[in-house]
Design a protein around this motif. Sequence first.
Motif, mmCIF file in Angstrom:
data_model
loop_
_atom_site.group_PDB
_atom_site.id
_atom_site.type_symbol
_atom_site.label_atom_id
_atom_site.label_comp_id
_atom_site.label_asym_id
_atom_site.label_seq_id
_atom_site.Cartn_x
_atom_site.Cartn_y
_atom_site.Cartn_z
ATOM 1 N N ASP A 307 0.819 -1.209 0.000
ATOM 2 C CA ASP A 307 0.000 0.000 0.000
ATOM 3 C C ASP A 307 0.857 1.266 0.000
ATOM 4 O O ASP A 307 0.439 2.306 -0.520
ATOM 5 C CB ASP A 307 -0.953 0.000 1.196
ATOM 6 N N LEU A 308 2.048 1.190 0.569
ATOM 7 C CA LEU A 308 2.972 2.329 0.474
ATOM 8 C C LEU A 308 3.358 2.567 -0.983
ATOM 9 O O LEU A 308 3.435 3.720 -1.445
ATOM 10 C CB LEU A 308 4.210 2.079 1.328
ATOM 11 N N ALA A 309 3.575 1.485 -1.719
ATOM 12 C CA ALA A 309 3.872 1.616 -3.153
ATOM 13 C C ALA A 309 2.675 2.229 -3.890
ATOM 14 O O ALA A 309 2.847 3.078 -4.775
ATOM 15 C CB ALA A 309 4.229 0.256 -3.740
ATOM 16 N N ALA A 310 1.457 1.813 -3.524
ATOM 17 C CA ALA A 310 0.257 2.376 -4.150
ATOM 18 C C ALA A 310 0.114 3.852 -3.814
ATOM 19 O O ALA A 310 -0.314 4.656 -4.650
ATOM 20 C CB ALA A 310 -0.975 1.594 -3.697
ATOM 21 N N LEU A 311 0.458 4.214 -2.583
ATOM 22 C CA LEU A 311 0.420 5.619 -2.171
ATOM 23 C C LEU A 311 1.345 6.456 -3.050
ATOM 24 O O LEU A 311 0.960 7.533 -3.527
ATOM 25 C CB LEU A 311 0.812 5.711 -0.691
ATOM 26 N N ARG A 312 2.548 5.948 -3.265
ATOM 27 C CA ARG A 312 3.504 6.691 -4.099
ATOM 28 C C ARG A 312 3.044 6.730 -5.553
ATOM 29 O O ARG A 312 3.168 7.765 -6.225
ATOM 30 C CB ARG A 312 4.884 6.046 -3.990
ATOM 31 N N GLU A 313 2.494 5.626 -6.027
ATOM 32 C CA GLU A 313 2.030 5.596 -7.422
ATOM 33 C C GLU A 313 0.907 6.604 -7.637
ATOM 34 O O GLU A 313 0.783 7.201 -8.714
ATOM 35 C CB GLU A 313 1.551 4.190 -7.770
ATOM 36 N N ALA A 314 0.102 6.821 -6.599
ATOM 37 C CA ALA A 314 -0.992 7.802 -6.692
ATOM 38 C C ALA A 314 -0.489 9.242 -6.596
ATOM 39 O O ALA A 314 -1.272 10.176 -6.797
ATOM 40 C CB ALA A 314 -2.016 7.537 -5.588
ATOM 41 N N GLY A 315 0.787 9.427 -6.263
ATOM 42 C CA GLY A 315 1.333 10.769 -6.110
ATOM 43 C C GLY A 315 1.022 11.400 -4.782
ATOM 44 O O GLY A 315 1.273 12.597 -4.558
ATOM 45 N N TRP A 316 0.508 10.580 -3.837
ATOM 46 C CA TRP A 316 0.128 11.138 -2.545
ATOM 47 C C TRP A 316 1.340 11.548 -1.710
ATOM 48 O O TRP A 316 1.213 12.400 -0.826
ATOM 49 C CB TRP A 316 -0.726 10.142 -1.779
ATOM 50 N N ASP A 317 2.506 10.933 -1.955
ATOM 51 C CA ASP A 317 3.698 11.353 -1.219
ATOM 52 C C ASP A 317 4.050 12.802 -1.539
ATOM 53 O O ASP A 317 4.422 13.582 -0.650
ATOM 54 C CB ASP A 317 4.877 10.419 -1.517
ATOM 55 N N ILE A 318 3.896 13.191 -2.797
ATOM 56 C CA ILE A 318 4.134 14.576 -3.203
ATOM 57 C C ILE A 318 3.079 15.499 -2.593
ATOM 58 O O ILE A 318 3.387 16.591 -2.091
ATOM 59 C CB ILE A 318 4.139 14.683 -4.738
ATOM 60 N N ASP A 319 1.814 15.023 -2.604
ATOM 61 C CA ASP A 319 0.729 15.818 -2.024
ATOM 62 C C ASP A 319 0.930 16.013 -0.521
ATOM 63 O O ASP A 319 0.641 17.093 0.016
ATOM 64 C CB ASP A 319 -0.624 15.130 -2.269
ATOM 65 N N LEU A 320 1.420 14.973 0.153
ATOM 66 C CA LEU A 320 1.645 15.085 1.594
ATOM 67 C C LEU A 320 2.719 16.122 1.903
ATOM 68 O O LEU A 320 2.592 16.898 2.859
ATOM 69 C CB LEU A 320 2.049 13.724 2.174
ATOM 70 N N ALA A 321 3.785 16.133 1.098
ATOM 71 C CA ALA A 321 4.838 17.127 1.310
ATOM 72 C C ALA A 321 4.283 18.542 1.144
ATOM 73 O O ALA A 321 4.594 19.444 1.935
ATOM 74 C CB ALA A 321 5.988 16.879 0.333
ATOM 75 N N ALA A 322 3.447 18.738 0.130
ATOM 76 C CA ALA A 322 2.842 20.055 -0.084
ATOM 77 C C ALA A 322 1.887 20.401 1.058
ATOM 78 O O ALA A 322 1.828 21.549 1.518
ATOM 79 C CB ALA A 322 2.106 20.073 -1.420
ATOM 80 N N HIS A 323 1.141 19.415 1.521
ATOM 81 C CA HIS A 323 0.209 19.613 2.633
ATOM 82 C C HIS A 323 0.958 20.079 3.890
ATOM 83 O O HIS A 323 0.512 21.001 4.582
ATOM 84 C CB HIS A 323 -0.527 18.292 2.895
ATOM 85 N N LEU A 324 2.103 19.473 4.152
ATOM 86 C CA LEU A 324 2.888 19.860 5.328
ATOM 87 C C LEU A 324 3.523 21.235 5.152
ATOM 88 O O LEU A 324 3.652 21.983 6.127
ATOM 89 C CB LEU A 324 3.957 18.805 5.610
ATOM 90 N N ARG A 325 3.881 21.596 3.929
ATOM 91 C CA ARG A 325 4.414 22.951 3.698
ATOM 92 C C ARG A 325 3.351 24.007 3.986
ATOM 93 O O ARG A 325 3.674 25.143 4.346
ATOM 94 C CB ARG A 325 4.926 23.087 2.262
ATOM 95 N N ARG A 326 2.093 23.618 3.818
ATOM 96 C CA ARG A 326 0.986 24.538 4.122
ATOM 97 C C ARG A 326 0.614 24.467 5.612
ATOM 98 O O ARG A 326 -0.436 24.958 6.009
ATOM 99 C CB ARG A 326 -0.232 24.191 3.264
ATOM 100 N N HIS A 327 1.454 23.787 6.401
ATOM 101 C CA HIS A 327 1.252 23.644 7.842
ATOM 102 C C HIS A 327 0.041 22.774 8.170
ATOM 103 O O HIS A 327 -0.586 22.930 9.218
ATOM 104 C CB HIS A 327 1.123 25.011 8.533
ATOM 105 N N GLY A 328 -0.252 21.843 7.269
ATOM 106 C CA GLY A 328 -1.300 20.872 7.543
ATOM 107 C C GLY A 328 -0.819 19.809 8.511
ATOM 108 O O GLY A 328 0.362 19.737 8.866
#
Length: 497
Positions: A307-328
């Motif tokens: 599921d970690l591989a699926a998360l990365r394939e979905a691009g959610w790892d990139i989205d999470l980094a952006a979410h944290l930059r927005r102080h999420g």
Amino acid sequence: MPARAIMFQGTGSDVGKSLIVAGLARALTLRGLRVAPFKPQNMSNNAAVTADGGEIGRAQALQARAARRPTSVHMNPVLLKPQSDIGSQVVVQGRVIGHAKASAYQAMKPRLMAAVLDSFHHLAADADIMLVEGAGSASEINLRAGDIANMGFAQATQTPVVLIGDIDRGGVIASLVGTKAVLAPDDAALIAGFLVNKFRGDPALFASGMTEIAARTQWASLGLIPHFADARRLPAEDALGLPEHGSAGGHRTKVIVLAYPRISNFDEFDPLRLEDGIDLQFLRPGTPIPGDAGIVILPGSKATIADLAALREAGWDIDLAAHLRRHGRVLGICGGYQMLGRRISDPDGREGAPGSVAGLGLLDVETTLTPDKALREVQGILTQDEVSFRGYEMHIGRTEGPDTRCPFLTFSDGRRDGAVAAGGRIAGCYVHGLFADDGLRAHWLRGLGASASDLAYESDVETTLDALAAHLERHIDVGRILALAVEPGPRTATTKP
């Protein structure tokens, strides 16, 4: 006096078998009967820790609650927890016995019938009536040989069957009549009646449909059940019931749950779904994390590395980094907690091929998947805020690293769990079920800047079960169903070859 038994099978998955059994369990309990729910075989990654220290499908735990009796591993003696498209972890009487691909499991099923019958008779010794739930569709004749879930079990115990059809999905007449057409005559002879579920509209418009089904099948018509709107307030049976979109309207804090392919125990977010101030959304792969998310939750997983591989394939790892930059904020639970670390190692191939992969690196911890499985109810406090909690552990794996020195939870026995970083914006733990605790949920919502309602979740479940029981009493011939139930057959019964 031995318990009587009756079985509820469906024309397909998600026709409402689990809900009907839960409602009948409460209705018959209110009539003064000792009710025991039973499902020979379940396939679900939504599981519950039992009072006797094992695990069963979450639906059977709800049915036990409806029957007002403690949960037991015997209520669901065979539980399959999918880890891939073709294979599952196999849990027998509450304990993992191994893994099997679908083809290999078919060969295992006749040997598992002994455990199924043992559990069935164990429960029957302390019940007035057994409510047995089938799995999937009764008409899967390609899987009939060695079956333990539907007609194989019914034949082994000579338990009469009520067949349930779902009118909401369409074609209910054909599905019920077609089931009669494809079943072997001795299997069809065990079906004593039928129910049509999830009806919307004027019942008079389907009166002729009920008559036609009864005439073509020679089965008794036991009731046309209107759609029960409050079913959404009870845990869903499986991932077919997983909501994808939140509620529209008003200003709500957006809580995003990443629904990767092997998501597990997602029912623990039901209390959040019922909060007026929360817009709970389950994201499927292919949908980006919205920029206005208040918090992103990485839930449990039955195959963390996959599921970690699926998360990365979905691009959610990139989205999470952006979410944290927005102080999420980010919260990981169980497998999601493991994903947040620097590395996940599975040296023995517990959840797939042996190996080790890099995690998301959001917490300074590392996880090794270990043989022992933690199965226990727990309580304690949030370490930083000293707010009490109750929940349960259901995991394999040991997580260690510098961030665990700032644990998320402290148990009442002094043990600690989880990690917190980035000033509290990133956190993870192994404990499930936290949001069912009203006090913790209200505290957590205030931390998100969301308003907490006066929802008393556990009381709400009880009220909904009572309402479901009353709903079924109005629309089902419960007395006739009780009359159809019979004493189970011999413990030594066997399945057809």
